[in-house]
Structure formats: C-alpha cells, structure tokens
Design an enzyme around this catalytic site. Structure first.
Site, PDB file in Angstrom:
ATOM      1  N   GLU A 128      42.104  31.861  44.752  1.00 39.86           N
ATOM      2  CA  GLU A 128      42.729  33.078  44.240  1.00 39.86           C
ATOM      3  C   GLU A 128      41.744  33.983  43.485  1.00 39.86           C
ATOM      4  O   GLU A 128      41.981  35.179  43.346  1.00 39.86           O
ATOM      5  CB  GLU A 128      43.904  32.710  43.322  1.00 39.86           C
ATOM      6  CG  GLU A 128      45.157  32.239  44.056  1.00 39.86           C
ATOM      7  CD  GLU A 128      45.921  33.366  44.695  1.00 39.86           C
ATOM      8  OE1 GLU A 128      45.343  34.089  45.534  1.00 39.86           O
ATOM      9  OE2 GLU A 128      47.101  33.534  44.365  1.00 39.86           O
ATOM     10  N   THR A 181      46.337  44.487  43.216  1.00 36.22           N
ATOM     11  CA  THR A 181      46.635  43.733  41.999  1.00 36.22           C
ATOM     12  C   THR A 181      45.884  44.312  40.808  1.00 36.22           C
ATOM     13  O   THR A 181      46.424  44.395  39.698  1.00 36.22           O
ATOM     14  CB  THR A 181      46.274  42.249  42.189  1.00 36.22           C
ATOM     15  OG1 THR A 181      47.024  41.729  43.290  1.00 36.22           O
ATOM     16  CG2 THR A 181      46.599  41.448  40.943  1.00 36.22           C
TER      17      THR A 181
END
Length: 308
Positions: A128, A181
């Site tokens: 991630e 994001t």
C-alpha cells in the site's frame, strides 16, 4: 500445487465513522491473479490486463507486497504473477489493496500456508505504500479476511474481524472520475475539535455494537462521519444529492467509499438495496458523468482460490 488462480475482492473503507480503521469486503466485484512456482528465486510479473501498471516488481503494489512475504519466508524457488485488474484505480473501492492482498494470499497458498490470513495483512500493507505513501490496513484487512474489519492499532498490528449481519447489503455508485488519495488527504484539517472527535467515537462504538448485536437501526444511526466527509464531499459531483436519495429511499446510511469518488450505501435486505441503487443512479444522471452501480452482499470469505 504449482499454479493457482485467486479472486481479490473490492472493499469499502472508512464506513463514515470508521475513518482509517473500518472496512468491509464486497462480493462479486474484484480482480483476478494467477501465481506460478518457478525455479528462479524472486518475483516476476509476467502479465497485466485492465490497467496500465508497472511490471517492475519494486514499483508495483503486488510486487512489493510479494517481496515482503518471501523475504520472511525465504523459499528456495520463485514466483510468476499475472494481474488481471477489474477494479479501476482511484475508484475508492480498494483497487491497490486487492492487488496487495491477492499477492500475499496467492504466494502463501503455494508455500503451503505458513502464515494465517491475519498475519498476511502486515505483508499486504507494505504494498500500500506504493499506492498511498503509507502502510495502512483499512482496505487490505477486509479484502483478506472478509466481513467487516476493525484496525484497533498498528503497534502491534491488531485487526478484528466482525461477521456481517445476514441482511446487510452494500450499494456502490462509482463515477468515472479519479480522486487521488493524496488530494483527498490534502483537504482534511490537521486537527479537529474535541466535541467533533467525541461524536465520531460515539458513532464508531455504536456501529460496532450494532454489527455484533445485529441491530440495524443502531447501525443506521451510527453511520455518520463528522471528520472527513464534510471536507471531502466537495471532490465528488452531486454527492449530497446521491447520499440524500439513498437515505430517502430507505438506506441505513450512506457516505464516501474510501477516499472517493465512489459513494456507498448500506441497506437492510436485497429489495431495499435494489430500490436504493435505482435512486442513487437516477440522482447522478444529470451530472453527465458515466458511472457504474454495484449491489453486493457483504463477502464474509475475503480473498480466495478460484477455478480456472
């Protein structure tokens, strides 16, 4: 076993009041990955479809997660990986997490399962970093474990799986726009008032209590985000209209999926979810933005091996 195919499901993170700590696993929406044992040590990505992603292992979410696992396991052979993306990047339903979770699950299976699914979460988190710049588990945990998950803490990593009440359905409207994001993080304030934090804590506790007690009304009352949604909703066209259309048509609650742009609603029962899906779709048509609508039960199994 020298070759397997894996289904890596989409996820909804945050769930309004569970910002950065809650997530759930979706059914029927997800990527597929193929893994093969090869004599040469290391990880090699041999095929990618459905997205323009790097083949270099150290620049790919799946590759980085896989490397973290084999560094710990130290097998005397290597792996080839095929990645077939069906979750669009930047969709807000865990595209990068599916790749990371699928990678560690598939390799762990071919290694004979030296690690439990809970232990795999820590390896998937390494991937991630490539996508978002930090290790976080609010998507990879539900992707691997299924159901609802709570990330209680990271030092040490403490993830709790919560089985879904049987009548919970999720509806996800995915506009074909990208909300990065980093941009979604940038709009958040660096601090929040104590009163706001207390409200959020109360809602999070209520959501978890509602899931365990199968109290749908409590779940609905608790699905409120006073921390991130007020700042992030401006990044999603027609957000308030879509959310209100879901609530007006019987949704338990609705909000932003992950960092957006997807909007989710939780419903009690399939007929309610179908009604909400229609209402959400109708309310988004006048934006002129193409979108997908997904209706799904909560997937209690998570990442799994599938037949060719």
């Amino acid at each position: 076993m020298n070759e397997i195919k894996v289904f890596c499901p989409a996820t909804i993170a945050n769930l309004n009041c569970g910002f950065d700590v809650m997530g759930l696993c979706l059914e029927g929406i997800g990527d597929e990955m193929i893994f093969r044992k090869v004599p040469e040590k290391g990880i090699r990505i041999t095929e990618i479809t459905g997205a323009d992603l790097p083949y270099e292992t150290d620049k790919n979410v799946a590759g980085v997660a896989a490397l973290a696992l084999i560094k710990s396991a130290n097998p005397d052979f290597g792996f080839e990986i095929e990645i077939h993306k069906k979750i669009k990047a930047g969709s807000g339903i865990g595209s990068s997490s599916a790749s990371a979770a699928g990678a560690v699950y598939g390799i762990n299976e071919l290694l004979g399962r030296p690690f439990s699914k809970h232990e795999l979460v820590a390896f998937a988190m390494k991937g991630e970093v490539i996508a978002s710049g930090s290790e976080h588990a609010d998507n990879v945990a539900p992707c691997l474990l299924g159901g609802f998950t709570l990330v209680r803490g990271y030092n040490p990593l403490d993830v709790i799986k919560i089985e879904s009440p049987s009548e919970i359905y999720a509806v996800v409207l995915h506009p074909h726009i990208e909300v990065k994001t980093a941009d979604s993080r940038a709009v958040l304030p660096s601090s929040i008032p104590l009163k706001t934090a207390i409200t959020q804590w109360g809602n999070l506790g209520g959501l978890i209590a509602g899931l365990y007690s199968k109290d749908y009304e409590l779940i609905g009352r608790s699905l409120q985000d006073v921390v991130a949604e007020p700042f992030r909703k401006s990044l999603i066209p027609n957000f308030d209209l879509v959310k209100n259309s879901a609530l007006d048509n019987g949704a338990l609650g609705a909000g932003i999926s992950g960092a957006g742009p997807s909007v989710f609603a939780l419903c009690k029962g399939q007929s309610s979810a179908e009604r909400v899906a229609y209402a959400m779709s109708s309310s988004y048509l006048d934006t002129g933005i193409p979108f997908d609508i997904h209706l799904s039960k909560v997937n209690d199994e998570g990442t799994k091996t599938i037949d060719y």
